[in-house]
Design a protein around this motif. Structure first.
Motif, short mmCIF file in Angstrom:
data_model
loop_
_atom_site.label_atom_id
_atom_site.label_comp_id
_atom_site.label_asym_id
_atom_site.label_seq_id
_atom_site.Cartn_x
_atom_site.Cartn_y
_atom_site.Cartn_z
N ARG A 264 0.85 -1.20 0.00
CA ARG A 264 0.00 0.00 0.00
C ARG A 264 0.88 1.25 0.00
N VAL A 265 0.38 2.29 -0.65
CA VAL A 265 1.02 3.61 -0.62
C VAL A 265 -0.01 4.60 -0.08
N PHE A 266 0.32 5.27 1.02
CA PHE A 266 -0.58 6.22 1.65
C PHE A 266 -0.15 7.64 1.28
N VAL A 267 -1.12 8.47 0.90
CA VAL A 267 -0.87 9.87 0.56
C VAL A 267 -1.93 10.72 1.25
N HIS A 268 -1.50 11.86 1.79
CA HIS A 268 -2.43 12.81 2.40
C HIS A 268 -2.53 14.01 1.46
N ALA A 269 -3.62 14.09 0.73
CA ALA A 269 -3.81 15.11 -0.31
C ALA A 269 -4.46 16.35 0.28
N PRO A 270 -4.09 17.54 -0.22
CA PRO A 270 -4.71 18.77 0.29
C PRO A 270 -6.18 18.85 -0.09
N LEU A 314 -6.96 14.73 2.78
CA LEU A 314 -7.71 13.53 2.44
C LEU A 314 -6.73 12.37 2.35
N ARG A 315 -7.03 11.29 3.05
CA ARG A 315 -6.17 10.10 3.00
C ARG A 315 -6.51 9.29 1.75
N VAL A 316 -5.50 9.06 0.92
CA VAL A 316 -5.66 8.34 -0.34
C VAL A 316 -4.73 7.13 -0.30
N GLU A 317 -5.22 5.98 -0.80
CA GLU A 317 -4.43 4.76 -0.83
C GLU A 317 -4.28 4.26 -2.25
N ILE A 318 -3.08 3.78 -2.55
CA ILE A 318 -2.77 3.20 -3.86
C ILE A 318 -2.19 1.81 -3.61
N ASP A 319 -2.76 0.80 -4.27
CA ASP A 319 -2.27 -0.57 -4.15
C ASP A 319 -1.37 -0.88 -5.32
#
Length: 429
Positions: A264-270, A314-319
């Motif tokens: 998983r890759v976690f990103v916190h987007a504005p 916003l917490r975004v996840e990429i698999d």
């Protein structure tokens, strides 16, 4: 004594006192006075010349200052343009395991052996460690003995219940007058009591059997097993360590197991990009700073669908599939998204004015007069910002405007902007 004799005597005394003859030419004093007078005149002339030049320089500087003060201040401007149709938004992210589990002991005892170490790949159900549980073993033996005693008690209660039943049947079937009704009822009650005691004994057997089953199940936890396929990332036990069952704050874990394929890759987007990144399937490119040539492509798999009120992100996840383990949990990565710009105006960050009323820009009209406009920032890319409202395409926007220049003041566009204003591609804040 004649005057000639006196002159000869004085001359002789001067020769004796000075050690030799002194020759002074006639008129030497007058020449020295003339030289001193010439030097004094030259110094006076020089002082007058320097002082005069200084006065003239000060006058010229004062005149220039007055002229400069009368001139409008110079400003650099750029022409506001429409933002590009697409924009790359790069955000920091971090990798995390697909599954991660901290493995605790289920039974208390001593570590008899540990079979895997950090970095080992394990399969689901594989034994990781063995725990010796002498107390648990003793409890199991005692529980089995108690179960055997309960089963024997059931046989005793069964015999008593059979005897009480047959006795009651004989007394019940006896002719009237042979036995009294009271004795007949007493035998009936004895039979019912024996049956009840038999039921209680059978229930006790069930309770003891349950205890044996529970302890037997706990003995299976003497073999610590992996809950899923993965890699051991931590080992915190050694031979002979006393381990305690449970997962409280005071209990030490045995292992940490992580599954990193997929990862998983976690990103916190504005908040400004949240609307587009909430959509599942938005393309993303993942790069590592330590391996700039590595480029992994993925897409948004899921998002929190809610803005974190503390960070406004916003917490975004990429698999990502990770069969070669190119990514490991805990990495810092950079994630780039392609976002659409609709109706946004682009301006350099140097054009922004942050005052009490919020973000503003200074627009120079056709007459060279400053107009201060409130703007709404949609996105901030560092060097440039995308303006959602308050600015129009073609506006002349001032750069690095002095705080002393107020709205309504007339300014002058610098010579670098004459003929044409700078465009955004040529401008750096």
């Amino acid at each position: 004594m004649t005057p000639s004799d006196v002159s000869d005597r004085n001359s002789s005394e001067r020769e004796d006192g000075a050690g030799g003859p002194t020759n002074v030419s006639p008129g030497a004093g007058r020449r020295m006075l003339s030289l001193a007078a010439a030097v004094a005149i030259a110094l006076a002339a020089g002082f007058w010349f320097v002082h005069h030049n200084q006065i003239e320089s000060e006058a010229r500087l004062a005149d220039q200052t007055k002229r400069d003060a009368a001139e409008p201040p110079l400003v650099d401007v750029v022409i506001a343009e429409a933002a590009p149709a697409q924009q790359t938004l790069t955000l920091p992210g971090s990798t995390a395991a697909w599954n991660e589990s901290i493995i605790y002991a289920r039974v208390s005892g001593y570590v008899a052996n540990w079979l895997v170490d950090i970095g080992d790949r394990v399969k689901s159900g594989q034994t990781l460690a063995l725990i010796e549980t002498p107390e648990l073993d003793a409890e199991l033996v005692a529980a089995k003995a108690k179960l055997n005693a309960s089963q024997a008690g059931v046989e005793v209660k069964q015999a008593r219940a059979d005897f009480a039943r047959t006795t009651y049947e004989r007394w019940r079937n006896s002719p009237k007058g042979v036995v009294s009704d009271q004795e007949r009822e007493s035998k009936k009650a004895g039979s019912a009591e024996a049956i009840a005691e038999l039921d209680a004994a059978r229930a006790q057997v069930l309770l003891d059997q349950a205890q044996v089953d529970r302890l037997t199940a706990l003995t299976n936890f003497k073999r610590v097993q992996a809950p899923f396929d993965g890699i051991i990332t931590e080992r915190q036990i050694d031979l002979g360590n006393l381990v305690t069952a449970g997962s409280t704050a005071s209990t030490s874990p045995l292992y940490r197991l992580a599954k990193d394929d997929p990862i998983r890759v976690f990103v916190h987007a504005p908040q400004s990009a949240a609307a587009q990144l909430m959509k599942v399937g938005t393309p993303a490119v993942i790069r590592r700073s330590d391996q700039p040539n590595q480029r992994l492509e993925g897409e948004v798999t899921r998002s929190a669908k809610a803005i974190n009120p503390k960070s406004r992100t916003l917490r975004v996840e990429i698999d990502l599939p990770n069969p070669d383990l190119a990514l490991v949990p805990g990495l810092y990565v950079e994630v780039s998204f392609k976002l659409k710009n609709e109706g946004l105006i682009q301006a350099p960050a140097a054009a922004l004015l942050f005052r009490a009323s919020g973000p503003q820009v200074a627009v120079i009209d056709e007459n060279g007069v400053v107009q201060i406009k409130d703007v709404t920032i949609a996105r901030d890319d560092g060097n440039f910002v995308q303006i959602a409202s308050g600015l129009a395409i073609g506006d002349k926007v001032a750069l690095n405007l002095s705080s002393q220049i107020m709205a309504g003041e007339k300014v002058k566009i610098s010579q670098a902007n004459k003929g044409k204003s700078k465009n955004l591609a040529e401008t750096t804040p």
